[in-house]
Design an enzyme around this catalytic site. Sequence first.
Site, PDB file in Angstrom:
ATOM      1  N   THR A  57       0.626  -1.631   0.185  1.00 52.14           N
ATOM      2  CA  THR A  57      -0.062   0.189  -0.050  1.00 52.14           C
ATOM      3  C   THR A  57       0.950   0.998   0.620  1.00 52.14           C
ATOM      4  OG1 THR A  57      -1.643  -1.518   1.470  1.00 52.14           O
ATOM      5  CG2 THR A  57      -1.451   0.939   1.155  1.00 52.14           C
ATOM      6  N   SER A  95       1.864   5.306  -2.368  1.00 50.27           N
ATOM      7  CA  SER A  95       2.357   5.248  -3.216  1.00 50.27           C
ATOM      8  C   SER A  95       3.384   4.831  -4.163  1.00 50.27           C
ATOM      9  CB  SER A  95       2.664   7.259  -3.659  1.00 50.27           C
ATOM     10  OG  SER A  95       3.559   7.568  -2.057  1.00 50.27           O
ATOM     11  N   ASP A 152       6.164  -3.968  -0.671  1.00 52.52           N
ATOM     12  CA  ASP A 152       5.693  -2.955   0.221  1.00 52.52           C
ATOM     13  C   ASP A 152       6.214  -1.383   0.782  1.00 52.52           C
ATOM     14  OD1 ASP A 152       3.274  -2.999   2.947  1.00 52.52           O
ATOM     15  OD2 ASP A 152       3.737  -1.821   1.774  1.00 52.52           O
ATOM     16  N   GLY A 153       6.143  -0.509   0.990  1.00 53.71           N
ATOM     17  CA  GLY A 153       6.728   0.585   0.842  1.00 53.71           C
ATOM     18  C   GLY A 153       6.938   1.004   2.252  1.00 53.71           C
ATOM     19  N   ASP A 184       7.867   4.004   5.465  1.00 50.33           N
ATOM     20  CA  ASP A 184       7.781   5.703   6.275  1.00 50.33           C
ATOM     21  C   ASP A 184       8.929   5.906   6.587  1.00 50.33           C
ATOM     22  OD1 ASP A 184       4.896   6.182   6.222  1.00 50.33           O
ATOM     23  OD2 ASP A 184       4.811   4.732   7.863  1.00 50.33           O
ATOM     24  N   GLY A 225       2.840   2.258   8.012  1.00 50.08           N
ATOM     25  CA  GLY A 225       1.067   2.217   9.199  1.00 50.08           C
ATOM     26  C   GLY A 225       1.494   3.780   7.851  1.00 50.08           C
ATOM     27  N   GLY A 226       1.778   4.494   7.378  1.00 54.05           N
ATOM     28  CA  GLY A 226       1.175   6.065   7.229  1.00 54.05           C
ATOM     29  C   GLY A 226       0.148   5.737   6.370  1.00 54.05           C
ATOM     30  N   GLY A 227      -0.333   5.095   6.247  1.00 51.15           N
ATOM     31  CA  GLY A 227      -1.642   4.649   5.199  1.00 51.15           C
ATOM     32  C   GLY A 227      -2.870   4.294   5.772  1.00 51.15           C
ATOM     33  N   GLU A 262      -1.322  -5.457   5.796  1.00 52.57           N
ATOM     34  CA  GLU A 262       0.287  -5.228   5.629  1.00 52.57           C
ATOM     35  C   GLU A 262       1.563  -6.108   6.192  1.00 52.57           C
ATOM     36  OE1 GLU A 262       1.414  -1.217   5.005  1.00 52.57           O
ATOM     37  OE2 GLU A 262       0.925  -1.172   3.289  1.00 52.57           O
TER      38      GLU A 262
END
Length: 223
Positions: free
Chosen positions: A28, A30, A82-83, A85, A95-97, A103
């Site tokens: 999840t 950008s 995965d991204g 933070d 967990g920014g999203g 995730e």
Amino acid sequence: GGSDDAKRAAGESAAEAVSDGMIVGLGTGSTAAHSIRDLGRQVDAGLDIEGIPTSFQSRELAREAGIPLTTLDDARPDVAIDGADQVADGQLVKGGGAAHAREKVVDAAADRLLVVVDPTKEADVLDHPVPVETIPDARQTVADAVRELGGEPELRAAERKDGPVVTDNGNLVLDCDFGAIAEPGALATDLSKIPGVLEHGLFIGLADEIHCGTDEGVRVETL
Ligand code: DER
């Protein structure tokens, strides 16, 4: 955050690791979105994969990209992308999203987790506030326990909705500022013990590769 070119470079670098027949955990945010879009293009060109999304957002994006989807009921991911933070010494704050519960399940179930970041996410020590997903009724007792651990909890307010962010699981998120985290593994264990905590954003010992996009290219760190 970092430049979109850097994020795209990281996302596409990780997507190169995906090959025919793989099951792919779709992260999840950008940066992971660039991986999903790249995989969609590869599927158009004949790549045979199935994706397991990690959130409402990544599922919608994967559907738009034309990636066939499956679930953990029927498959296990060979690789997850995965991204993050923040990254320090191979450990992550995510967990920014507000998607970190699902995730972490998908990322941990994968044989390999490829993390895609830009240089703004890299740090020597983790000091980013740690998102903690709590069942709504436990919000205050969880906040008390977080303070006992030296953190400052802040209920995550929604942007275009009055009141707090509500996760895909119907829970609330406390962003907990601990300052510099000297022992992320120990803090992760302590947070997991708090009654009412569904999941927290410290991803310890899960990342296998860090793909960091820059405007000049991608740096890949294997852990
Ligand atoms: O919510 C998440 O865990 C995302 O992966 C987030 O940590 C990174 O999102 P970004 O790639 O948009 O910065």
